[in-house]
Design a protein around this motif. Structure first.
Motif, PDB file in Angstrom:
ATOM      1  N   THR A 162      25.801 -18.485   5.443  1.00 31.27           N
ATOM      2  CA  THR A 162      27.644 -17.186   6.122  1.00 31.27           C
ATOM      3  C   THR A 162      27.882 -17.735   4.862  1.00 31.27           C
ATOM      4  N   ALA A 163      27.998 -18.742   4.503  1.00 27.47           N
ATOM      5  CA  ALA A 163      28.690 -19.325   3.534  1.00 27.47           C
ATOM      6  C   ALA A 163      28.284 -18.262   1.749  1.00 27.47           C
ATOM      7  N   ALA A 164      26.967 -18.405   1.542  1.00 27.48           N
ATOM      8  CA  ALA A 164      26.917 -17.597   0.283  1.00 27.48           C
ATOM      9  C   ALA A 164      27.345 -15.967   0.630  1.00 27.48           C
ATOM     10  N   LEU A 165      27.561 -15.798   2.082  1.00 31.03           N
ATOM     11  CA  LEU A 165      27.360 -13.902   2.222  1.00 31.03           C
ATOM     12  C   LEU A 165      29.070 -14.054   1.941  1.00 31.03           C
ATOM     13  N   CYS A 166      29.566 -14.690   2.888  1.00 32.61           N
ATOM     14  CA  CYS A 166      31.240 -15.621   2.288  1.00 32.61           C
ATOM     15  C   CYS A 166      32.002 -14.653   0.685  1.00 32.61           C
ATOM     16  N   ARG A 167      31.168 -16.092   0.239  1.00 34.18           N
ATOM     17  CA  ARG A 167      31.812 -15.518  -1.433  1.00 34.18           C
ATOM     18  C   ARG A 167      30.820 -14.572  -2.308  1.00 34.18           C
ATOM     19  N   ALA A 168      30.185 -14.291  -1.896  1.00 31.38           N
ATOM     20  CA  ALA A 168      29.439 -12.599  -2.772  1.00 31.38           C
ATOM     21  C   ALA A 168      30.599 -11.990  -1.901  1.00 31.38           C
ATOM     22  N   SER A 169      30.996 -11.464  -0.565  1.00 31.04           N
ATOM     23  CA  SER A 169      32.376 -10.821  -0.325  1.00 31.04           C
ATOM     24  C   SER A 169      33.301 -11.134  -0.641  1.00 31.04           C
ATOM     25  N   ASN A 170      33.300 -11.966  -1.173  1.00 30.97           N
ATOM     26  CA  ASN A 170      35.247 -12.497  -2.325  1.00 30.97           C
ATOM     27  C   ASN A 170      35.013 -11.736  -4.077  1.00 30.97           C
ATOM     28  N   ASP A 171      33.525 -11.516  -4.327  1.00 32.86           N
ATOM     29  CA  ASP A 171      33.376 -11.811  -5.763  1.00 32.86           C
ATOM     30  C   ASP A 171      34.432  -9.802  -5.704  1.00 32.86           C
ATOM     31  N   ILE A 172      34.551 -10.243  -6.699  1.00 34.22           N
ATOM     32  CA  ILE A 172      35.107  -8.857  -6.943  1.00 34.22           C
ATOM     33  C   ILE A 172      34.246  -7.547  -7.539  1.00 34.22           C
ATOM     34  N   ALA A 173      33.327  -6.724  -7.253  1.00 34.42           N
ATOM     35  CA  ALA A 173      32.234  -6.179  -7.231  1.00 34.42           C
ATOM     36  C   ALA A 173      32.447  -5.413  -8.439  1.00 34.42           C
ATOM     37  N   PRO A 174      31.029  -4.885  -9.551  1.00 34.94           N
ATOM     38  CA  PRO A 174      31.414  -4.441 -10.220  1.00 34.94           C
ATOM     39  C   PRO A 174      31.768  -2.610 -10.369  1.00 34.94           C
ATOM     40  N   ILE A 175      31.999  -1.485 -10.620  1.00 32.17           N
ATOM     41  CA  ILE A 175      32.157  -0.362 -10.528  1.00 32.17           C
ATOM     42  C   ILE A 175      30.687   0.380 -10.747  1.00 32.17           C
ATOM     43  N   THR A 176      30.446   1.022  -9.991  1.00 29.09           N
ATOM     44  CA  THR A 176      29.141   1.946  -9.759  1.00 29.09           C
ATOM     45  C   THR A 176      29.306   3.076  -9.477  1.00 29.09           C
ATOM     46  N   VAL A 177      28.838   3.934 -10.604  1.00 31.44           N
ATOM     47  CA  VAL A 177      28.910   5.448 -10.466  1.00 31.44           C
ATOM     48  C   VAL A 177      27.148   5.709 -10.143  1.00 31.44           C
ATOM     49  N   ARG A 178      26.894   7.257  -9.512  1.00 26.42           N
ATOM     50  CA  ARG A 178      26.059   8.128  -9.644  1.00 26.42           C
ATOM     51  C   ARG A 178      25.374   8.881 -10.931  1.00 26.42           C
ATOM     52  N   THR A 179      24.634   9.077 -11.038  1.00 30.23           N
ATOM     53  CA  THR A 179      25.024  10.398 -12.003  1.00 30.23           C
ATOM     54  C   THR A 179      24.520  11.837 -11.849  1.00 30.23           C
ATOM     55  N   ASN A 180      25.350  12.516 -11.775  1.00 32.86           N
ATOM     56  CA  ASN A 180      25.299  13.924 -11.819  1.00 32.86           C
ATOM     57  C   ASN A 180      23.706  14.616 -12.343  1.00 32.86           C
ATOM     58  N   THR A 181      23.099  14.667 -11.618  1.00 38.03           N
ATOM     59  CA  THR A 181      21.522  15.215 -12.407  1.00 38.03           C
ATOM     60  C   THR A 181      21.534  16.701 -12.452  1.00 38.03           C
ATOM     61  N   LEU A 182      22.552  17.072 -12.218  1.00 39.66           N
ATOM     62  CA  LEU A 182      22.364  19.324 -12.411  1.00 39.66           C
ATOM     63  C   LEU A 182      23.240  18.569 -13.593  1.00 39.66           C
ATOM     64  N   LYS A 183      24.060  17.937 -14.393  1.00 38.02           N
ATOM     65  CA  LYS A 183      24.183  18.437 -15.822  1.00 38.02           C
ATOM     66  C   LYS A 183      24.359  16.879 -16.491  1.00 38.02           C
ATOM     67  N   THR A 184      23.104  16.369 -15.965  1.00 37.42           N
ATOM     68  CA  THR A 184      23.126  15.321 -17.155  1.00 37.42           C
ATOM     69  C   THR A 184      21.988  14.225 -16.860  1.00 37.42           C
ATOM     70  N   THR A 185      21.653  12.946 -17.626  1.00 35.06           N
ATOM     71  CA  THR A 185      20.310  12.510 -16.800  1.00 35.06           C
ATOM     72  C   THR A 185      21.164  10.570 -16.641  1.00 35.06           C
ATOM     73  N   ARG A 186      20.495  10.198 -16.220  1.00 34.97           N
ATOM     74  CA  ARG A 186      21.737   8.881 -16.938  1.00 34.97           C
ATOM     75  C   ARG A 186      21.184   7.796 -17.809  1.00 34.97           C
ATOM     76  N   GLU A 187      20.040   8.349 -18.971  1.00 36.92           N
ATOM     77  CA  GLU A 187      20.237   7.763 -20.451  1.00 36.92           C
ATOM     78  C   GLU A 187      20.961   8.905 -21.041  1.00 36.92           C
ATOM     79  N   GLU A 188      21.775   9.573 -20.822  1.00 37.04           N
ATOM     80  CA  GLU A 188      22.688  10.181 -21.482  1.00 37.04           C
ATOM     81  C   GLU A 188      23.948  10.132 -21.199  1.00 37.04           C
ATOM     82  N   LEU A 189      24.402   9.796 -20.111  1.00 40.58           N
ATOM     83  CA  LEU A 189      25.667   9.601 -19.522  1.00 40.58           C
ATOM     84  C   LEU A 189      25.869   7.464 -19.754  1.00 40.58           C
ATOM     85  N   SER A 190      24.831   7.825 -19.698  1.00 42.83           N
ATOM     86  CA  SER A 190      24.835   5.958 -20.333  1.00 42.83           C
ATOM     87  C   SER A 190      25.804   5.981 -21.918  1.00 42.83           C
ATOM     88  N   GLU A 191      25.012   6.359 -22.547  1.00 42.37           N
ATOM     89  CA  GLU A 191      25.611   6.286 -23.746  1.00 42.37           C
ATOM     90  C   GLU A 191      26.866   6.904 -23.863  1.00 42.37           C
TER      91      GLU A 191
END
Length: 451
Positions: free
Chosen positions: A168-197
């Motif tokens: 529970t302590a580990a879960l509480c600490r993780a729930s208080n962390d600032i999460a990174p911004i995560t995005v999903r590649t739109n494969t109808l237009k590009t690839t993950r590698e191209e988007l990364s660049e």
């Protein structure tokens, strides 16, 4: 009109506290749309709002310690001013102490009285003179954990009963962390590698998500996400890695007929359309018509054309659009949101223990209604952004007991990398913040038996 970060944070937090059903996002959208602040001030306002909500439990414990008559007798507006100031003093080392205290005193005078300014000044300066107080010695373990991680004590106790103090302590600490911004590649237009660049020069850190084959996580973008050229071109959607797993579970084939029951503004609909290669029929349904208008705009940005929207409450009506049924149905049900506290810290202060039964009843009703839409041999996926058993496994088990023509099936046709770390013995997909570095999520995949 609000002209500085602290006043804007005060307005957002007081409005949020006064409106029991309002989400932080809705309050911020409504208020920030009316102000003109430069990027630096707006960034500080956001940091203050999210920081106060993330650490409110610890802030209130400290204020209660130093207030001679206790926190319960402090005016709501003054309490908000104290929280904003104390957060700066205890958690923001780049803010001068004098700036935090003096602006709080002036705000108290404006929003309350001259004497309130004196009270705020005295309490904050006492806090500064006693940085090690209040002591946590003598507190019960659950109370101490609730204070140090700013989690509601009832929730801490609930988690301890289920998983023990250490986890529970580990879960509480993780729930208080600032999460990174995560995005999903739109494969109808590009690839993950191209988007990364494309994104790499615009962010501080960038890495591919380990489980989702389409995700990228990054920190500290140099420009707001919605102003990035890659966003305007429809190359990605913002979506946590856990949520990206859901469309992979549904795995609709190009040309198939798919229903997204609780589509909202279209995060999962967009991914489903990608998996379908923009072919077939995808019906995005929601009870809120205004959300579907936003969804339609989002799909246009992404270049998705195989989606139609339908405002409907399946628990109350059976629209003609169901027809002969769907090959796959997704139910991303309304829930407590307790799995995404690290992104939405307001959730822990708006969700109460008594709400659990209300959510469970609605989830069961929606899942049962959605089951009618699945053709024989079709797939049904139930998902919630919650880790709570009464909202996940209990709902699925009650559903399967009542609907004997459905059975569990393996969660993925082709399991993503490392999936064994978040697939439970019962075949549920259940990533956790402290174990998998994702939002807390739950999903179950079922199939309707052929007649």
């Amino acid at each position: 009109m609000t002209q500085d970060a602290r006043s804007l944070a005060f307005e957002i937090l007081t409005t949020f506290d006064k409106n029991a059903d309002a989400t932080l996002d809705s309050v911020m959208d409504r208020i920030t749309g009316k102000v003109e602040l430069d990027r630096r001030e707006m960034g500080l306002a956001n940091a203050l709002v999210y920081g106060v909500l993330r650490h409110r439990g610890q802030l209130d414990y400290t204020i209660d310690h130093f207030a001679s008559k206790g926190i319960a007798r402090i005016d709501k507006k003054i309490l908000t001013i104290l929280r904003i100031a104390l957060f700066q003093l205890r958690f923001m080392d780049r803010i001068p102490e004098s700036a935090a205290v003096n602006t709080a005193v002036e705000m108290a005078k404006v929003h309350a009285s001259e004497s309130s300014g004196g009270f705020v000044n005295a309490l904050l300066r006492t806090c500064l003179r006693n940085p090690e107080e209040p002591s946590l010695e003598g507190l019960a373990p659950e109370k101490k954990l609730a204070v140090t991680t700013s989690m509601p004590q009832w929730l801490v106790e609930k988690w301890i009963a289920r998983m023990g103090l250490e986890e529970t302590a580990a879960l509480c600490r993780a729930s208080n962390d600032i999460a990174p911004i995560t995005v999903r590649t739109n494969t109808l237009k590009t690839t993950r590698e191209e988007l990364s660049e494309r994104l790499a020069p615009q962010v501080e850190t960038l890495s591919p998500t380990p489980a989702s084959p389409l995700g990228l996580s990054f920190t500290s973008p140099k420009t707001p996400i919605f102003e990035m050229d890659a966003f305007k071109e429809g190359l990605f959607q913002v979506q946590d890695e856990a949520a990206q797993l859901i469309a992979l579970m549904v795995n609709p084939k190009p040309g198939s007929r798919v229903l997204d029951v609780c589509a909202g503004v279209g995060g999962k609909s967009g991914h489903l359309a990608q998996v379908m290669e923009n072919q077939g029929e995808l019906v995005s349904m929601d009870v809120e018509a205004y959300k579907l208008k936003s969804l339609a705009r989002e799909m246009a940005r992404l270049g998705i054309t195989n989606i139609t929207t339908h405002a409907c409450d399946l628990t109350r009506e059976s629209p003609d659009i169901i027809g002969g049924g769907f090959d796959a149905v997704l139910v991303d049900a309304p829930c407590s949101g307790l799995g995404v506290i690290r992104r939405n810290p307001d959730t822990k202060w708006k969700y109460f223990k008594r709400n659990a039964t209300r959510h469970t009843k609605k989830q069961k009703a929606i899942l049962s209604a959605a089951a009618r839409c699945v053709r024989p041999g079709g797939t049904l996926v139930y998902a919630v952004c919650s880790m709570e058993p009464e909202e996940n496994g209990a709902v699925v088990e009650a559903f399967l007991e009542k609907h004997t023509d459905f059975r569990m099936m393996k969660p993925f046709d082709a399991a993503p990398q490392g999936a064994e770390a978040f697939i439970t013995p019962k075949g549920y997909v259940a990533p956790l913040p402290h174990k998998n570095g994702m939002d807390g999520f739950f999903a179950a995949r079922m199939v309707r038996e052929e007649k």
